[in-house]
Design a protein around this motif. Sequence first.
Motif, PDB file in Angstrom:
ATOM      1  N   LYS A   1     -18.334 -20.554  30.639  1.00 38.02           N
ATOM      2  CA  LYS A   1     -19.680 -20.185  30.184  1.00 38.02           C
ATOM      3  C   LYS A   1     -20.760 -20.343  31.256  1.00 38.02           C
TER       4      LYS A   1
ATOM      5  N   TYR B   1     -21.618 -17.275  33.366  1.00 34.49           N
ATOM      6  CA  TYR B   1     -22.092 -16.051  32.729  1.00 34.49           C
ATOM      7  C   TYR B   1     -23.610 -16.011  32.727  1.00 34.49           C
ATOM      8  N   ASN B   2     -24.184 -14.896  33.152  1.00 31.66           N
ATOM      9  CA  ASN B   2     -25.626 -14.703  33.148  1.00 31.66           C
ATOM     10  C   ASN B   2     -25.973 -13.776  31.980  1.00 31.66           C
ATOM     11  N   TYR B   3     -26.588 -14.327  30.941  1.00 28.32           N
ATOM     12  CA  TYR B   3     -26.922 -13.555  29.744  1.00 28.32           C
ATOM     13  C   TYR B   3     -27.949 -12.468  30.031  1.00 28.32           C
ATOM     14  N   THR B   4     -28.894 -12.754  30.911  1.00 30.78           N
ATOM     15  CA  THR B   4     -29.959 -11.802  31.214  1.00 30.78           C
ATOM     16  C   THR B   4     -29.410 -10.525  31.830  1.00 30.78           C
ATOM     17  N   THR B   5     -28.497 -10.671  32.774  1.00 32.63           N
ATOM     18  CA  THR B   5     -27.953  -9.503  33.472  1.00 32.63           C
ATOM     19  C   THR B   5     -26.586  -9.068  32.935  1.00 32.63           C
ATOM     20  N   ASN B   6     -26.032  -9.844  31.988  1.00 34.61           N
ATOM     21  CA  ASN B   6     -24.698  -9.566  31.432  1.00 34.61           C
ATOM     22  C   ASN B   6     -23.661  -9.442  32.550  1.00 34.61           C
ATOM     23  N   THR B   7     -23.691 -10.409  33.468  1.00 32.70           N
ATOM     24  CA  THR B   7     -22.756 -10.401  34.592  1.00 32.70           C
ATOM     25  C   THR B   7     -22.131 -11.785  34.774  1.00 32.70           C
ATOM     26  N   CYS B   8     -21.034 -11.800  35.504  1.00 38.59           N
ATOM     27  CA  CYS B   8     -20.332 -13.035  35.829  1.00 38.59           C
ATOM     28  C   CYS B   8     -20.581 -13.383  37.289  1.00 38.59           C
TER      29      CYS B   8
ATOM     30  N   THR C   1     -16.201 -14.249  28.215  1.00 36.48           N
ATOM     31  CA  THR C   1     -16.801 -13.095  27.547  1.00 36.48           C
ATOM     32  C   THR C   1     -15.872 -12.508  26.495  1.00 36.48           C
TER      33      THR C   1
ATOM     34  N   TRP D   1     -17.252 -12.038  22.719  1.00 41.11           N
ATOM     35  CA  TRP D   1     -17.583 -10.614  22.653  1.00 41.11           C
ATOM     36  C   TRP D   1     -18.050 -10.261  21.249  1.00 41.11           C
ATOM     37  N   ARG D   2     -19.252  -9.748  21.116  1.00 39.70           N
ATOM     38  CA  ARG D   2     -19.890  -9.459  19.830  1.00 39.70           C
ATOM     39  C   ARG D   2     -19.072  -8.509  18.954  1.00 39.70           C
TER      40      ARG D   2
END
Length: 153
Positions: free
Chosen positions: A106, A109-116, A125, A129-130
Motif C-alpha cells: 500500500k 501506491y499513489n492514490y492521486t495519480t493512480n500509479t505505483c 491494487t 480494485w473497486r
Amino acid sequence: MNMVTFCTPSLALIVFLIGFALLVPSSNSQNSPQDYLNAHNVARLQVGVANISWDSTVEASAKTYANSRISDCNLVHSDNSYGENLAKGGGSFTGTAAVNLWVAEKPYYNYTTNTCVGGQCLHYTQVVWRNSVRLGCARVQCTNGWWFVKLQL
C-alpha cells in the motif's frame, strides 16, 4: 504428500514473495474462505471500497491452477480472464499471510495519480480494485515443501 489445506498451525514462518522475504507470525487458522475475505475486506474498507464475496467457481479455477504448480511451485501467472495474485512461502505459510504481503505494498501506491512507485504495488491494487466483487483463492503444498497461494478475482 501433496495437499490442499485450509488450516495449519505454526508459531512463525518465513515468507518469500517474488524475491521479498520477511518473518510473519502465524496462527492456527488463516486459510479458510472467510479468512481470505476478511483480509481483503479490511484493506478494502480502509480505502472506501465495497466488500468482496466468495465465489466457488472462481475458487475452483484458482485450485485448478494452484494444483498445476505443485511440481515446481513457480510464481508463473496463469492465462485466464481473472485478476490474480500469487505468493509462495515456507513453513506453514498461510493464505492470510499472503494477503497481508500484498496489502503491505500500500505505501507504494499513489492514490492521486493512480500509479505505483517502481511498480511495487500491483498486488495491492488487485486486492482493493473497486470493480472486483468476487474472490476465490487456493493454497497447495508443493512437492518441495513450500506453499503456493493463488488469489483470483
